[in-house]
Design a protein around this motif. Structure first.
Motif, mmCIF file in Angstrom:
data_model
loop_
_atom_site.group_PDB
_atom_site.id
_atom_site.type_symbol
_atom_site.label_atom_id
_atom_site.label_comp_id
_atom_site.label_asym_id
_atom_site.label_seq_id
_atom_site.Cartn_x
_atom_site.Cartn_y
_atom_site.Cartn_z
ATOM 1 N N VAL A 80 11.218 -10.835 -40.907
ATOM 2 C CA VAL A 80 10.487 -11.816 -39.709
ATOM 3 C C VAL A 80 9.315 -12.937 -39.905
ATOM 4 O O VAL A 80 9.992 -13.845 -39.271
ATOM 5 N N GLU A 81 9.057 -12.158 -40.921
ATOM 6 C CA GLU A 81 7.986 -14.141 -40.867
ATOM 7 C C GLU A 81 8.663 -14.857 -41.661
ATOM 8 O O GLU A 81 7.739 -15.922 -42.248
ATOM 9 N N GLU A 82 10.317 -14.437 -42.525
ATOM 10 C CA GLU A 82 10.532 -15.574 -42.866
ATOM 11 C C GLU A 82 11.246 -16.427 -41.511
ATOM 12 O O GLU A 82 11.618 -17.635 -41.912
ATOM 13 N N LEU A 83 11.348 -15.599 -40.340
ATOM 14 C CA LEU A 83 12.098 -16.409 -40.174
ATOM 15 C C LEU A 83 11.081 -17.324 -39.170
ATOM 16 O O LEU A 83 11.359 -18.448 -38.942
ATOM 17 N N ASN A 84 9.901 -17.015 -39.251
ATOM 18 C CA ASN A 84 8.829 -17.676 -38.028
ATOM 19 C C ASN A 84 9.371 -19.321 -39.449
ATOM 20 O O ASN A 84 8.874 -20.055 -38.165
ATOM 21 N N ALA A 85 9.275 -19.170 -40.104
ATOM 22 C CA ALA A 85 9.296 -20.360 -41.116
ATOM 23 C C ALA A 85 10.822 -21.472 -40.978
ATOM 24 O O ALA A 85 10.227 -22.760 -40.987
ATOM 25 N N HIS A 86 11.499 -20.856 -39.875
ATOM 26 C CA HIS A 86 12.919 -21.452 -39.589
ATOM 27 C C HIS A 86 12.709 -22.189 -38.906
ATOM 28 O O HIS A 86 13.057 -22.805 -37.734
ATOM 29 N N TYR A 87 12.436 -21.142 -37.330
ATOM 30 C CA TYR A 87 12.153 -21.664 -36.136
ATOM 31 C C TYR A 87 10.824 -22.824 -36.098
ATOM 32 O O TYR A 87 10.064 -21.891 -34.667
ATOM 33 N N ASP A 88 10.490 -23.679 -35.854
ATOM 34 C CA ASP A 88 9.571 -24.260 -35.438
ATOM 35 C C ASP A 88 9.502 -24.932 -34.623
ATOM 36 O O ASP A 88 8.579 -25.553 -34.107
ATOM 37 N N HIS A 89 10.771 -24.716 -33.888
ATOM 38 C CA HIS A 89 11.285 -25.410 -32.404
ATOM 39 C C HIS A 89 13.053 -24.733 -32.148
ATOM 40 O O HIS A 89 13.433 -24.205 -33.451
ATOM 41 N N PHE A 90 12.987 -25.112 -31.201
ATOM 42 C CA PHE A 90 14.362 -23.921 -30.741
ATOM 43 C C PHE A 90 15.050 -25.620 -30.151
ATOM 44 O O PHE A 90 15.056 -26.160 -28.827
ATOM 45 N N ASP A 91 16.467 -25.211 -30.577
ATOM 46 C CA ASP A 91 17.703 -26.335 -30.051
ATOM 47 C C ASP A 91 17.860 -25.455 -28.758
ATOM 48 O O ASP A 91 18.789 -25.932 -28.060
ATOM 49 N N GLU A 92 18.345 -24.272 -28.717
ATOM 50 C CA GLU A 92 18.678 -23.640 -27.759
ATOM 51 C C GLU A 92 18.105 -22.599 -26.666
ATOM 52 O O GLU A 92 16.728 -22.099 -27.419
ATOM 53 N N PRO A 93 17.572 -22.059 -25.444
ATOM 54 C CA PRO A 93 17.003 -20.962 -24.544
ATOM 55 C C PRO A 93 17.370 -20.168 -25.594
ATOM 56 O O PRO A 93 17.987 -19.284 -26.514
ATOM 57 N N THR A 94 15.941 -19.298 -26.229
ATOM 58 C CA THR A 94 15.651 -18.635 -26.918
ATOM 59 C C THR A 94 14.565 -17.221 -26.736
ATOM 60 O O THR A 94 13.714 -17.514 -26.104
ATOM 61 N N ALA A 95 14.888 -15.736 -26.698
ATOM 62 C CA ALA A 95 13.770 -15.450 -26.334
ATOM 63 C C ALA A 95 13.778 -13.775 -27.519
ATOM 64 O O ALA A 95 14.301 -14.080 -28.559
ATOM 65 N N ILE A 96 12.259 -14.083 -27.356
ATOM 66 C CA ILE A 96 12.203 -12.543 -28.350
ATOM 67 C C ILE A 96 11.558 -11.317 -27.446
ATOM 68 O O ILE A 96 10.957 -11.134 -26.537
ATOM 69 N N ILE A 97 12.247 -10.344 -28.595
ATOM 70 C CA ILE A 97 11.547 -8.537 -27.439
ATOM 71 C C ILE A 97 11.034 -7.929 -27.967
ATOM 72 O O ILE A 97 11.310 -7.843 -29.287
ATOM 73 N N VAL A 98 9.301 -7.805 -27.566
ATOM 74 C CA VAL A 98 9.601 -6.280 -28.413
ATOM 75 C C VAL A 98 9.297 -5.577 -27.852
ATOM 76 O O VAL A 98 8.591 -4.897 -26.586
ATOM 77 N N PHE A 99 9.332 -4.399 -28.950
ATOM 78 C CA PHE A 99 9.235 -2.811 -28.581
ATOM 79 C C PHE A 99 8.537 -1.736 -29.276
ATOM 80 O O PHE A 99 8.337 -2.257 -30.443
ATOM 81 N N ASP A 100 7.676 -0.916 -28.008
ATOM 82 C CA ASP A 100 6.656 -0.275 -29.176
ATOM 83 C C ASP A 100 7.012 0.837 -28.945
ATOM 84 O O ASP A 100 6.966 1.228 -27.180
ATOM 85 N N LEU A 101 7.193 1.839 -29.045
ATOM 86 C CA LEU A 101 6.653 3.620 -28.807
ATOM 87 C C LEU A 101 5.969 4.248 -28.271
ATOM 88 O O LEU A 101 4.854 3.207 -29.103
#
Length: 222
Positions: A80-101
Motif C-alpha cells: 500500500v505504501e508503495e502505491l502511495n508513491a505511484h499515485y501522486d495525482h489521478f488521471d481518472e476518478p479514483t476512490a479509496i474504501i477503508v474497512f475496519d472490523l
C-alpha cells in the motif's frame, strides 16, 4: 648400392610412417582433451545459467512475499505504501474504501486469538470476493483493509460497499459464534481538485472512524 639405397629408403619411409602415426595419435588425444574441455565448459555454463534462473525465481518469490500478508494472502501495508508513491495525482476518478472490523478485541478476549484470526481471514475473503478482481484490495494492518478503485463513480463505490455488507450478512446467518461487523469510510478524488493517494487514504480513514463512532453510539442507545 641399389640394395643399400632401397634399404635406407624403406627405413626412412617406415620411420616417417611411425612418426606420422605418433602424430596422429597425439592429435587424436588432443582432440579428445579439447572435446572434453569444451563439454566441461558448456556444462559449467549450463549450470551457471540454471543457477541464475533459480536465483531470479527465488528473488521474485521473496519480493512477492515481502508484499503479501501471509495471514490473509492479500497485499500488505508495504505494498500500500508503495502505491502511495505511484499515485501522486489521478488521471481518472479514483476512490479509496477503508474497512475496519468491529469488536476484534472482544472476540480475541472471549473466544481466543484463533477465533480472532479466523474472523480476520473470513472478512478478508468476503472483501476480496465481493470486490471485482480488477480493483486492488489489501490489508492495511491489524483489522483494517483498503480497496483502491479506479475509474469509478460515487454510485459504483456505494454499490461495492453494499455488496460487501450483503456478503457479511450472509456469512453471519450461517456463523454460530464468530460474527462479522465492520465500519467503513471512503473518499473520492473527484471531491478534491488537488489530491494524491495518501491524502485520499487519510480522508477515507477519517470517514471510517466517524462511521465507527456512529455505530458505537447507536449500540449504546439501544
Amino acid at each position: 648400392m641399389s640394395e643399400e639405397y632401397f634399404y635406407l629408403a624403406d627405413e626412412t619411409v617406415t620411420a616417417a610412417e611411425d612418426y606420422s602415426q605418433k602424430c596422429a595419435t597425439r592429435l587424436d588425444q588432443i582432440d579428445k582433451v579439447l572435446i572434453f574441455v569444451i563439454a566441461l565448459v558448456i556444462l559449467m555454463m549450463i549450470k551457471e545459467s540454471v543457477s541464475a534462473v533459480v536465483l531470479m525465481k527465488k528473488n521474485r518469490e521473496l519480493n512477492k512475499k515481502a508484499y503479501i500478508d501471509l495471514h490473509t494472502g492479500l497485499p500488505n501495508r508495504s505494498r500500500v505504501e508503495e502505491l502511495n508513491a505511484h499515485y501522486d495525482h489521478f488521471d481518472e476518478p479514483t476512490a479509496i474504501i477503508v474497512f475496519d472490523l468491529n469488536d476484534l478485541k472482544v472476540v480475541n478476549d472471549s473466544l481466543g486469538h484463533l477465533a480472532g484470526d479466523t474472523l480476520i481471514m473470513n472478512f478478508a475473503h468476503i472483501i476480496r470476493t465481493s470486490i471485482p478482481e480488477k480493483y486492488f484490495v489489501g490489508r492495511y494492518g491489524g483489522d483494517e483493509f483498503i480497496a483502491l478503485l479506479n475509474d469509478v463513480t460515487q454510485q459504483d463505490v456505494e454499490d461495492i460497499i453494499l455488496q460487501v455488507q450483503n456478503e457479511a450478512r450472509c456469512y453471519n446467518e450461517f456463523s454460530k459464534q464468530i460474527f462479522i461487523d465492520f465500519a467503513f469510510g471512503y473518499a473520492l478524488s473527484t471531491h478534491s481538485r488537488e489530491t494524491n493517494l495518501k491524502l485520499l487514504l487519510n480522508q477515507a480513514d477519517k470517514n471510517m472512524y466517524e462511521c465507527k463512532a456512529r455505530m458505537k453510539a447507536k449500540k449504546k442507545s439501544h
